[in-house]
Design a protein around this motif. Structure first.
Motif, short mmCIF file in Angstrom:
data_model
loop_
_atom_site.label_atom_id
_atom_site.label_comp_id
_atom_site.label_asym_id
_atom_site.label_seq_id
_atom_site.Cartn_x
_atom_site.Cartn_y
_atom_site.Cartn_z
N GLN A 49 -14.92 -15.75 15.35
CA GLN A 49 -14.21 -14.64 14.72
C GLN A 49 -12.92 -14.28 15.45
OE1 GLN A 49 -17.26 -14.45 16.08
NE2 GLN A 49 -17.60 -12.52 17.19
N ASP A 50 -12.73 -14.85 16.65
CA ASP A 50 -11.52 -14.57 17.42
C ASP A 50 -10.45 -15.65 17.27
OD1 ASP A 50 -12.38 -12.14 18.46
OD2 ASP A 50 -13.40 -13.09 20.15
N LEU A 51 -10.69 -16.62 16.40
CA LEU A 51 -9.69 -17.67 16.19
C LEU A 51 -8.37 -17.07 15.69
CD1 LEU A 51 -11.83 -20.51 14.59
CD2 LEU A 51 -10.28 -20.79 16.55
N TYR A 52 -7.30 -17.44 16.35
CA TYR A 52 -5.93 -17.04 15.99
C TYR A 52 -5.72 -15.52 16.03
CZ TYR A 52 -5.93 -21.89 14.54
OH TYR A 52 -6.06 -23.25 14.52
N ALA A 53 -6.56 -14.84 16.80
CA ALA A 53 -6.41 -13.39 16.96
C ALA A 53 -5.65 -13.11 18.25
CB ALA A 53 -7.78 -12.71 17.00
N PHE A 54 -4.72 -12.17 18.16
CA PHE A 54 -3.90 -11.78 19.32
C PHE A 54 -3.90 -10.26 19.44
CE2 PHE A 54 -2.53 -15.92 17.97
CZ PHE A 54 -2.34 -16.61 19.16
N ARG A 55 -3.63 -9.80 20.64
CA ARG A 55 -3.70 -8.37 20.93
C ARG A 55 -2.68 -7.59 20.12
NH1 ARG A 55 -2.50 -5.96 26.83
NH2 ARG A 55 -0.41 -6.06 25.98
N THR A 56 -3.10 -6.44 19.63
CA THR A 56 -2.18 -5.53 18.94
C THR A 56 -1.11 -5.06 19.91
OG1 THR A 56 -4.01 -4.74 17.58
CG2 THR A 56 -1.99 -3.42 17.60
N PRO A 57 0.15 -5.37 19.67
CA PRO A 57 1.18 -4.91 20.61
C PRO A 57 1.42 -3.41 20.48
CG PRO A 57 2.20 -5.96 18.72
CD PRO A 57 0.71 -6.16 18.56
N ALA A 58 1.68 -2.76 21.59
CA ALA A 58 2.12 -1.36 21.55
C ALA A 58 3.52 -1.31 20.94
CB ALA A 58 2.12 -0.78 22.96
N LEU A 59 3.89 -0.15 20.41
CA LEU A 59 5.15 -0.07 19.66
C LEU A 59 6.20 0.81 20.33
CD1 LEU A 59 3.80 0.15 15.99
CD2 LEU A 59 4.48 -1.87 17.32
N ARG A 60 5.95 1.30 21.53
CA ARG A 60 7.01 2.04 22.21
C ARG A 60 8.19 1.11 22.48
NH1 ARG A 60 5.85 7.18 23.64
NH2 ARG A 60 3.93 7.84 22.57
N ASN A 61 9.38 1.58 22.11
CA ASN A 61 10.62 0.81 22.28
C ASN A 61 10.60 -0.51 21.52
OD1 ASN A 61 12.10 2.59 24.07
ND2 ASN A 61 10.57 2.09 25.60
N VAL A 62 9.83 -0.56 20.44
CA VAL A 62 9.75 -1.80 19.67
C VAL A 62 11.11 -2.20 19.11
CG1 VAL A 62 9.16 -0.64 17.49
CG2 VAL A 62 8.41 -3.01 17.90
N THR A 63 12.00 -1.25 18.90
CA THR A 63 13.34 -1.55 18.41
C THR A 63 14.16 -2.34 19.41
OG1 THR A 63 13.95 0.67 19.15
CG2 THR A 63 13.49 0.38 16.80
N LEU A 64 13.70 -2.39 20.68
CA LEU A 64 14.47 -3.05 21.74
C LEU A 64 13.90 -4.41 22.12
CD1 LEU A 64 14.82 0.01 24.17
CD2 LEU A 64 16.38 -0.66 22.33
N THR A 65 12.74 -4.77 21.57
CA THR A 65 12.00 -5.89 22.15
C THR A 65 11.97 -7.14 21.28
OG1 THR A 65 9.90 -5.08 21.23
CG2 THR A 65 10.52 -4.29 23.41
N SER A 66 12.97 -7.31 20.43
CA SER A 66 13.06 -8.52 19.60
C SER A 66 13.09 -9.77 20.49
CB SER A 66 14.33 -8.45 18.76
OG SER A 66 14.59 -9.64 18.08
N PRO A 67 12.57 -10.90 19.99
CA PRO A 67 11.86 -11.15 18.72
C PRO A 67 10.40 -10.69 18.76
CG PRO A 67 13.02 -13.12 19.49
CD PRO A 67 12.93 -12.17 20.65
N TYR A 68 9.73 -10.78 17.59
CA TYR A 68 8.42 -10.16 17.40
C TYR A 68 7.34 -11.19 17.06
CZ TYR A 68 11.59 -6.26 17.27
OH TYR A 68 12.57 -5.36 17.61
N GLY A 69 6.11 -10.88 17.49
CA GLY A 69 4.97 -11.77 17.31
C GLY A 69 4.69 -12.55 18.57
N HIS A 70 3.50 -13.13 18.66
CA HIS A 70 3.11 -13.81 19.91
C HIS A 70 3.96 -15.04 20.18
CE1 HIS A 70 0.79 -16.53 17.30
NE2 HIS A 70 0.80 -17.38 18.31
N THR A 71 4.61 -15.58 19.15
CA THR A 71 5.59 -16.65 19.37
C THR A 71 7.02 -16.15 19.19
OG1 THR A 71 5.35 -17.32 17.04
CG2 THR A 71 4.06 -18.54 18.69
#
Length: 439
Positions: free
Chosen positions: A320-342
């Protein structure tokens, strides 16, 4: 300025939210000092120097800040970073033609905001370093982990062991040779080797003695001391808790625009974002399969074939954990591009839209979104393999959906209201090693 259509949509959302219990009861409580680790000023100041000093790397050319720089939201602006074999900073970092990297770093460099909060008990995209019932769980067995201050300091110990990040490529320096042999602790081990390099610099020896009394009484500097200091710096420097959203939670109604309030109502209400992005920092610290495009070298063992990254499954072994990644926190998300685990999406709005409809987004992904410096490696093996794409699709557990443009606009306004880029000690002018580093 909002157009007439959007203004009407936002107004309707605000009126609806005022009548909804989500508006009050389901918002997180304001963050306080008690939510964070306590750190000492001397340890923080020492950690600042170590964080920016390339002395911790095998070739004395890469620091923690190379991939986690304040200029790029404590990340690096790349989808998949270049550690060893790269030159330059942020999106301008490219492969060194005189020393080409063997691989890209397998995953996007995560942001460091609020990692000093007590609720952060899992580190990395797959949570392979975590605190469970008061005990550390790590991917390698080593007595070293009993000597660090906690889960954040444990996390800080791992990048130096990665040949692609800080260690150096195979057999090109003593540290990379020790890593290749799996020698981490003890005489000749990687961590002791770095600690010896640091201790040989008089200015560091003096600062460690001033910070840790047992070192002043003769105990040698250990890599755990280095990890503890770096962790203290990260906990202090990147504490982000004074955004407009924080101010609103503390009672300042004017801190959020009407559009941001509408986005907040959506986020914590009908859009369902808070089902995963919950809590004070907009993360449940859990793992979810959201169908992110997979490219780059993947996260596999040396003897395995392919470039897959199966996420949390590699930690738990649970299907059930296949291809599952941790939920990222969203503080300062506007500054942290690019997005997603890749780092598959360079644009935050595009990522939000794709996140709402992950199956469709995976099948229609535009590879031009990826920010990948030129490198003579095969990046798209998984996305070019029908069976691999099907496996990622099959792991998605949420249906595709969409929101009208005015609601996406409101969500974007709310995400912008989570911005509070802290600037406390900042970037030092120099470091005790005297080595150059990116500023």
């Amino acid at each position: 300025m909002l157009n007439t259509r959007n203004r009407a949509g936002v107004s309707a959302l605000i009126l609806a939210s005022l009548a909804s219990p989500v508006w009050g009861g389901d918002l997180p409580a304001p963050v306080t000092d008690e939510d964070y680790l306590t750190v000492s000023p001397s340890e923080v100041a020492l950690g600042q120097l170590l964080f920016f000093d390339p002395i911790l790397s095998g070739n004395d050319n890469i620091s923690c800040s190379t991939c986690h720089h304040p200029k790029f939201g404590t990340s690096d602006g790349l989808s998949l970073g270049l550690g060893e074999g790269g030159v330059g900073l942020g999106p301008m970092r490219v492969a060194d033609p005189q020393n080409l990297p063997e691989h890209r770093v397998p995953r996007n460099a995560p942001a460091l905001y609020n990692l000093g909060a007590h609720e952060y008990t899992r580190m990395f995209h797959d949570g392979r370093v975590e605190e469970v019932d008061g005990h550390l769980r790590v991917p390698i067995e080593d007595g070293f982990f009993a000597t660090v201050s906690g889960v954040l300091a444990t996390q800080a110990a791992f990048p130096v062991l990665s040949p692609d990040e800080m260690g150096g490529q195979v057999s090109e320096n003593p540290l990379s040779k020790a890593i290749r042999k799996g020698q981490f602790s003890g005489p000749g081990g990687a961590w002791d080797m770095i600690a010896g390099k640091v201790a040989a610099i008089p200015a560091y020896q003096q600062r460690f003695e001033a910070t840790y009394p047992e070192i002043a009484f003769g105990r040698p500097i250990a890599f755990a001391d280095i990890s503890n200091a770096v962790a203290a710096f990260m906990a202090f420097e990147f504490r982000s808790d004074n955004s407009p959203f924080d101010q609103y939670l503390r009672g300042d109604e004017a801190a959020l625009s009407d559009q941001a309030k509408a986005g907040m109502a959506l986020f914590y209400g009908e859009a369902g974002c808070a089902a995963c992005h919950s809590g004070a920092f907009q993360t449940d610290h859990d793992f979810h399969a959201m169908g992110q495009p997979q490219f780059g070298p993947g996260k596999t063992l040396i003897f395995e074939q392919g470039a897959r990254d199966e996420g949390r499954f590699r930690v738990t072994g649970q299907p059930q954990d296949l291809y599952a990644f941790r939920t990222p926190a969203l503080r300062n998300v506007t500054l942290t591009s690019p997005y997603g685990h890749t780092g598959a999406y360079a644009d935050l709005r595009d990522f939000v839209v794709a996140h709402l409809a992950p199956s469709e987004a995976l099948m229609t992904y535009d590879r031009a979104q990826a920010v990948l410096p030129d490198l003579p490696v095969a990046d798209w093996e998984v996305m070019d393999t029908e069976a691999d794409v099907a496996a990622i699709l099959s792991a998605i557990k949420v249906p595709d959906r969409s929101l009208p443009d005015d609601q996406i606009d409101a969500l974007m306004a709310f995400l912008a209201a989570l911005e509070d880029n802290p600037n406390r000690l900042g970037v030092p002018d120099t470091v005790p090693s005297g080595l150059p580093f990116e500023k």
